[in-house]
Design a protein around this motif. Structure first.
Motif, PDB file in Angstrom:
ATOM      1  N   GLY A 289      39.172  36.347  38.259  1.00 41.42           N
ATOM      2  CA  GLY A 289      38.024  35.438  39.454  1.00 41.42           C
ATOM      3  C   GLY A 289      39.229  34.855  40.473  1.00 41.42           C
ATOM      4  O   GLY A 289      38.756  34.791  41.456  1.00 41.42           O
ATOM      5  N   SER A 290      40.445  34.652  40.173  1.00 44.76           N
ATOM      6  CA  SER A 290      41.601  34.060  41.425  1.00 44.76           C
ATOM      7  C   SER A 290      42.533  34.660  42.048  1.00 44.76           C
ATOM      8  O   SER A 290      42.538  34.882  42.764  1.00 44.76           O
ATOM      9  CB  SER A 290      42.248  32.955  40.209  1.00 44.76           C
ATOM     10  OG  SER A 290      43.336  34.166  39.884  1.00 44.76           O
ATOM     11  N   TYR A 291      42.303  36.257  41.796  1.00 47.40           N
ATOM     12  CA  TYR A 291      43.068  37.259  42.133  1.00 47.40           C
ATOM     13  C   TYR A 291      42.445  38.321  43.032  1.00 47.40           C
ATOM     14  O   TYR A 291      42.822  38.748  43.891  1.00 47.40           O
ATOM     15  CB  TYR A 291      44.290  37.950  41.730  1.00 47.40           C
ATOM     16  CG  TYR A 291      44.395  38.943  40.384  1.00 47.40           C
ATOM     17  CD1 TYR A 291      43.791  37.810  39.351  1.00 47.40           C
ATOM     18  CD2 TYR A 291      43.978  39.851  40.698  1.00 47.40           C
ATOM     19  CE1 TYR A 291      44.114  38.872  38.797  1.00 47.40           C
ATOM     20  CE2 TYR A 291      43.648  41.183  39.833  1.00 47.40           C
ATOM     21  CZ  TYR A 291      43.502  40.680  38.719  1.00 47.40           C
ATOM     22  OH  TYR A 291      43.398  41.334  37.432  1.00 47.40           O
ATOM     23  N   LEU A 292      41.263  38.542  42.572  1.00 51.14           N
ATOM     24  CA  LEU A 292      40.519  40.005  42.535  1.00 51.14           C
ATOM     25  C   LEU A 292      38.968  39.037  43.616  1.00 51.14           C
ATOM     26  O   LEU A 292      37.903  38.163  42.982  1.00 51.14           O
ATOM     27  CB  LEU A 292      39.842  40.571  41.922  1.00 51.14           C
ATOM     28  CG  LEU A 292      40.539  41.406  40.852  1.00 51.14           C
ATOM     29  CD1 LEU A 292      39.790  42.012  40.236  1.00 51.14           C
ATOM     30  CD2 LEU A 292      40.994  42.686  41.778  1.00 51.14           C
ATOM     31  N   LYS A 293      38.635  39.709  44.462  1.00 46.48           N
ATOM     32  CA  LYS A 293      37.497  39.403  45.235  1.00 46.48           C
ATOM     33  C   LYS A 293      36.681  41.034  44.892  1.00 46.48           C
ATOM     34  O   LYS A 293      37.555  41.844  45.981  1.00 46.48           O
ATOM     35  CB  LYS A 293      37.933  38.935  46.844  1.00 46.48           C
ATOM     36  CG  LYS A 293      35.859  38.594  47.368  1.00 46.48           C
ATOM     37  CD  LYS A 293      36.816  37.853  48.558  1.00 46.48           C
ATOM     38  CE  LYS A 293      35.787  37.456  49.647  1.00 46.48           C
ATOM     39  NZ  LYS A 293      35.386  38.146  50.077  1.00 46.48           N
ATOM     40  N   PHE A 294      35.572  40.656  44.962  1.00 46.04           N
ATOM     41  CA  PHE A 294      34.161  41.957  44.764  1.00 46.04           C
ATOM     42  C   PHE A 294      33.485  42.174  46.242  1.00 46.04           C
ATOM     43  O   PHE A 294      33.728  40.865  46.510  1.00 46.04           O
ATOM     44  CB  PHE A 294      33.053  42.118  43.340  1.00 46.04           C
ATOM     45  CG  PHE A 294      34.137  42.439  41.797  1.00 46.04           C
ATOM     46  CD1 PHE A 294      35.168  41.395  41.448  1.00 46.04           C
ATOM     47  CD2 PHE A 294      34.111  43.288  41.356  1.00 46.04           C
ATOM     48  CE1 PHE A 294      35.154  41.380  40.417  1.00 46.04           C
ATOM     49  CE2 PHE A 294      34.316  43.162  40.514  1.00 46.04           C
ATOM     50  CZ  PHE A 294      35.418  42.728  39.699  1.00 46.04           C
ATOM     51  N   VAL A 295      33.815  42.778  46.448  1.00 46.33           N
ATOM     52  CA  VAL A 295      32.913  43.591  47.530  1.00 46.33           C
ATOM     53  C   VAL A 295      31.683  44.642  48.257  1.00 46.33           C
ATOM     54  O   VAL A 295      31.982  45.636  46.651  1.00 46.33           O
ATOM     55  CB  VAL A 295      33.738  43.351  48.798  1.00 46.33           C
ATOM     56  CG1 VAL A 295      34.411  42.028  49.425  1.00 46.33           C
ATOM     57  CG2 VAL A 295      34.579  44.899  48.497  1.00 46.33           C
ATOM     58  N   PHE A 296      30.675  44.452  48.365  1.00 44.95           N
ATOM     59  CA  PHE A 296      29.922  46.123  48.828  1.00 44.95           C
ATOM     60  C   PHE A 296      30.298  46.904  49.730  1.00 44.95           C
ATOM     61  O   PHE A 296      30.397  45.379  50.924  1.00 44.95           O
ATOM     62  CB  PHE A 296      28.432  45.716  48.129  1.00 44.95           C
ATOM     63  CG  PHE A 296      27.586  45.423  47.359  1.00 44.95           C
ATOM     64  CD1 PHE A 296      27.767  46.561  46.716  1.00 44.95           C
ATOM     65  CD2 PHE A 296      27.146  44.527  46.907  1.00 44.95           C
ATOM     66  CE1 PHE A 296      27.228  46.604  45.043  1.00 44.95           C
ATOM     67  CE2 PHE A 296      26.740  44.294  45.503  1.00 44.95           C
ATOM     68  CZ  PHE A 296      27.019  45.392  44.508  1.00 44.95           C
TER      69      PHE A 296
ATOM     70  N   GLY B  77      34.199  47.130  46.024  1.00 43.53           N
ATOM     71  CA  GLY B  77      34.915  47.570  46.705  1.00 43.53           C
ATOM     72  C   GLY B  77      36.148  46.233  46.675  1.00 43.53           C
ATOM     73  O   GLY B  77      35.101  45.558  45.659  1.00 43.53           O
ATOM     74  N   LEU B  78      37.733  46.257  46.024  1.00 45.96           N
ATOM     75  CA  LEU B  78      37.949  45.474  45.809  1.00 45.96           C
ATOM     76  C   LEU B  78      39.108  44.304  46.451  1.00 45.96           C
ATOM     77  O   LEU B  78      39.285  45.444  47.928  1.00 45.96           O
ATOM     78  CB  LEU B  78      38.756  44.920  44.378  1.00 45.96           C
ATOM     79  CG  LEU B  78      37.728  45.545  42.696  1.00 45.96           C
ATOM     80  CD1 LEU B  78      39.170  45.572  42.580  1.00 45.96           C
ATOM     81  CD2 LEU B  78      37.074  44.574  42.862  1.00 45.96           C
ATOM     82  N   TYR B  79      39.081  43.207  47.363  1.00 40.72           N
ATOM     83  CA  TYR B  79      40.294  42.549  47.809  1.00 40.72           C
ATOM     84  C   TYR B  79      41.061  41.905  47.301  1.00 40.72           C
ATOM     85  O   TYR B  79      41.130  41.300  45.877  1.00 40.72           O
ATOM     86  CB  TYR B  79      39.802  41.865  48.995  1.00 40.72           C
ATOM     87  CG  TYR B  79      41.084  40.743  49.082  1.00 40.72           C
ATOM     88  CD1 TYR B  79      41.243  42.051  50.983  1.00 40.72           C
ATOM     89  CD2 TYR B  79      41.363  39.927  49.720  1.00 40.72           C
ATOM     90  CE1 TYR B  79      42.401  41.358  51.458  1.00 40.72           C
ATOM     91  CE2 TYR B  79      41.835  38.736  49.788  1.00 40.72           C
ATOM     92  CZ  TYR B  79      42.643  39.966  51.276  1.00 40.72           C
ATOM     93  OH  TYR B  79      43.817  39.579  52.012  1.00 40.72           O
ATOM     94  N   ASN B  80      42.576  41.830  47.088  1.00 38.98           N
ATOM     95  CA  ASN B  80      43.073  41.589  46.219  1.00 38.98           C
ATOM     96  C   ASN B  80      44.232  40.491  47.188  1.00 38.98           C
ATOM     97  O   ASN B  80      44.614  40.312  48.254  1.00 38.98           O
ATOM     98  CB  ASN B  80      44.604  42.583  45.848  1.00 38.98           C
ATOM     99  CG  ASN B  80      45.628  42.010  45.084  1.00 38.98           C
ATOM    100  OD1 ASN B  80      46.305  40.231  45.204  1.00 38.98           O
ATOM    101  ND2 ASN B  80      45.908  42.356  43.565  1.00 38.98           N
ATOM    102  N   ASN B  81      43.865  38.667  46.466  1.00 37.60           N
ATOM    103  CA  ASN B  81      44.298  37.981  47.616  1.00 37.60           C
ATOM    104  C   ASN B  81      45.745  37.328  46.729  1.00 37.60           C
ATOM    105  O   ASN B  81      46.572  37.064  48.358  1.00 37.60           O
ATOM    106  CB  ASN B  81      43.962  36.455  46.472  1.00 37.60           C
ATOM    107  CG  ASN B  81      42.075  36.455  46.439  1.00 37.60           C
ATOM    108  OD1 ASN B  81      41.615  37.137  47.413  1.00 37.60           O
ATOM    109  ND2 ASN B  81      41.117  36.582  45.519  1.00 37.60           N
ATOM    110  N   ASP B  82      46.158  38.144  45.311  1.00 36.43           N
ATOM    111  CA  ASP B  82      47.341  37.541  45.285  1.00 36.43           C
ATOM    112  C   ASP B  82      48.065  38.898  46.936  1.00 36.43           C
ATOM    113  O   ASP B  82      49.434  38.546  47.585  1.00 36.43           O
ATOM    114  CB  ASP B  82      48.171  37.707  44.225  1.00 36.43           C
ATOM    115  CG  ASP B  82      47.796  37.230  43.242  1.00 36.43           C
ATOM    116  OD1 ASP B  82      47.075  36.093  43.793  1.00 36.43           O
ATOM    117  OD2 ASP B  82      47.588  37.440  41.900  1.00 36.43           O
ATOM    118  N   VAL B  83      48.290  40.057  46.816  1.00 32.68           N
ATOM    119  CA  VAL B  83      49.010  41.032  47.814  1.00 32.68           C
ATOM    120  C   VAL B  83      48.545  41.140  49.442  1.00 32.68           C
ATOM    121  O   VAL B  83      48.982  41.334  49.848  1.00 32.68           O
ATOM    122  CB  VAL B  83      48.723  42.406  47.194  1.00 32.68           C
ATOM    123  CG1 VAL B  83      49.456  43.781  47.859  1.00 32.68           C
ATOM    124  CG2 VAL B  83      49.029  42.237  45.378  1.00 32.68           C
ATOM    125  N   GLY B  84      46.987  40.065  49.546  1.00 32.78           N
ATOM    126  CA  GLY B  84      46.928  40.223  50.400  1.00 32.78           C
ATOM    127  C   GLY B  84      46.713  41.348  51.124  1.00 32.78           C
ATOM    128  O   GLY B  84      46.514  41.853  52.195  1.00 32.78           O
TER     129      GLY B  84
END
Ligand SMILES: C[S@@+](CC[C@H](N)C(=O)[O-])C[C@H]1O[C@@H](n2cnc3c(N)ncnc32)[C@H](O)[C@@H]1O
Length: 364
Positions: free
Chosen positions: A7-14, A21-28
C-alpha cells in the motif's frame, strides 16, 4: 520488497477499459495507461507482432517479457494464442524484480477473466509455488476493502476459502486443490467447445525475480518475441542503455521481434547501434505509439526514414550507457548529462529547422 508495504508504494486504479492499472509512488510513474491497461497491451505490444503472419506457424514460441508487472503483455499474448488456436508449445520467461506484482497478477480484474479464464489458470499453474509462499499478501489484499474491489470475485472467494482452511495440508496437496478448483469452476466446461484448444503442458512460464540486467546476462535462449515495458527512460534509464540492447540482441532469434512503447530518438539509436533494424509503430489513429526492432529488416513495416536517422545523429540521439550493466540510476543519468553537455553534435531543433527548409517547403 516486503509484502505488507504494498500500500505504501502502489496505488491501484481502474483504467478506462475496466482493467486494473497501477501507479508507483516511489518512482512517480504509471505502470499502465489510464485509457486502458489491457487495451494498451493489445495496441502497443501484441498487435504490432502480426502474430498470424509472423509466429502462427512456428512449433515453439519463446517469449521474453521484460518488466512483467501484473502481466498484461503476457496475458494479451496468451489471449491471441488461444484465439488463433495456435498449436505449438509456448515458453515465456518473465523478468520482474517485484514479486508482489507477479503473485497478484493472475487474480486482479484484468477484463480478460470472463472470456478467457484459461489465462489466469495458465499463470496460476506456473506460479503456484510463488503464490503459495506469498499467500499472506493475497489474503491481506482480498480481505481489505481498500484493495478487494480490484480482484476477481471468484478468486476473492477462493483465496478466502483456502485461508479459512488454515493451509493445514502439505503444500503440494494444497496447491493441487487450489488449481483443481479453478479448473473445475472456470475451464472444464469451456474446453468442450470445439474451438477451444487447451493443453496446459504446452505452456511453460518461468519467472525471474531480479534486476532484469542481472537475469539477462545469465540467459541463453534465442527468443522469438521480446516485450520491453520498463518505466519511462528519463525516470529509470536502467533498462534502456546501449549495453542492455546489446544483450537483447544476443538473445534475439533471427526473426525475433522486439516491441516497446518508447518513441525516443535516443532509444531507437541505442537499438540500431546494438545491431537491430528499427521501425515506427502507429496506433489506430495513426499516432506514433512505439518502436519495433528485429535482426531481420524485412519484418519492419515502417522502417526509420531519413528524418528519423538524421535526428539520431543530433544531441537527441545520445543514448544511455551502463558499461557493466550494474551502474546506479544516478550514475547513468550523470554520465548521460555530461555527454550531452560536452557534445559537439548539432541540436535536434537545428536539425529539424534545416530539414524543414530543405524538404517539402518547411513541412515534415
Ligand atoms: C511500466 S511497468 C510494466 C507494466 C507491465 N508490463 C504490466 O503489464 O503490468 C514497469 C515494471 O518494471 C519493473 N522493473 C523496473 N525496473 C526493473 C528492473 N531493473 N528489473 C526488473 N524489473 C524492473 C517494475 O517493477 C514494474 O513492474
Amino acid at each position: 520488497m516486503c509484502n505488507e508495504n504494498v500500500g505504501s508504494y502502489l496505488k491501484f486504479v481502474f483504467t478506462d477499459d475496466k482493467s486494473v492499472g497501477l501507479y508507483n509512488n516511489d518512482v512517480g510513474d504509471i505502470y499502465h495507461s489510464i485509457f486502458g491497461a489491457k487495451s494498451e497491451a493489445e495496441g502497443k505490444f501484441v498487435a504490432p507482432l502480426d502474430f498470424m503472419n509472423n509466429f502462427y506457424n512456428k512449433d515453439n514460441l519463446k517469449v521474453l517479457d521484460i518488466c512483467y508487472g501484473i502481466g498484461y503483455n503476457t496475458k494479451v499474448l496468451l489471449k491471441k494464442i488461444l484465439q488463433t488456436n495456435y498449436q505449438g508449445k509456448v515458453h515465456i520467461d518473465i523478468l520482474e524484480y517485484d514479486k508482489n506484482l507477479v503473485t497478484i497478477s493472475p487474480f486482479i480484474k484484468d477484463s480478460l477473466f470472463k472470456s478467457f479464464p484459461e489465462i489466469s489458470y495458465i499463470l496460476t499453474s506456473s506460479l503456484i509455488n510463488e503464490i503459495y509462499h506469498n499467500k499472506s499478501l493475497l489474503q491481506l489484499l482480498v480481505s481489505n476493502a481498500q484493495y478487494s474491489k480490484f480482484f476477481e470475485p471468484f478468486y476473492r472467494r477462493l483465496i478466502q476459502k483456502y485461508h479459512l482452511l488454515g493451509y493445514t495440508y502439505y503444500h503440494y496437496k494444497q496447491n493441487n486443490a487450489f488449481l483443481h478448483n479453478i479448473y473445475y469452476h472456470c475451464i472444464s466446461q469451456r474446453i468442450k467447445k470445439p474451438y477451444n484448444r487447451f493443453k496446459i503442458n504446452d505452456f511453460i512460464i518461468r519467472p525471474y525475480f531480479d534486476d532484469a540486467r542481472t537475469t539477462i546476462k545469465a540467459l541463453n535462449t534465442q527468443y522469438d518475441i521480446i516485450f520491453l515495458d520498463a518505466f519511462t527512460p528519463a525516470k529509470l534509464p536502467t533498462l534502456w542503455s546501449y549495453e542492455f540492447f546489446k544483450e537483447l540482441y544476443r538473445l534475439s532469434a533471427k526473426d525475433c521481434i522486439l516491441v516497446t512503447y518508447s518513441n525516443s530518438v535516443a532509444i531507437r539509436h541505442a537499438m540500431s547501434a546494438a545491431g537491430y533494424s528499427a521501425g515506427k509503430l502507429f496506433d489506430k489513429d495513426n499516432r506514433h505509439c512505439g518502436t519495433i526492432a528485429s535482426r531481420n529488416k524485412n519484418l519492419i513495416k515502417n522502417p526509420l526514414d531519413d528524418y528519423d536517422i538524421g535526428l539520431m545523429q543530433t544531441k537527441a540521439g545520445i543514448y544511455y550507457r551502463d558499461k557493466n550493466l550494474n551502474s546506479t540510476v544516478q550514475e547513468i543519468i550523470e554520465r548521460y548529462c555530461k555527454e550531452k553537455m560536452t557534445s559537439s553534435l548539432q541540436s535536434s531543433s537545428q536539425f529539424i529547422k534545416k530539414y524543414k527548409s530543405e524538404h517539402n517547403n518547411g513541412k515534415i
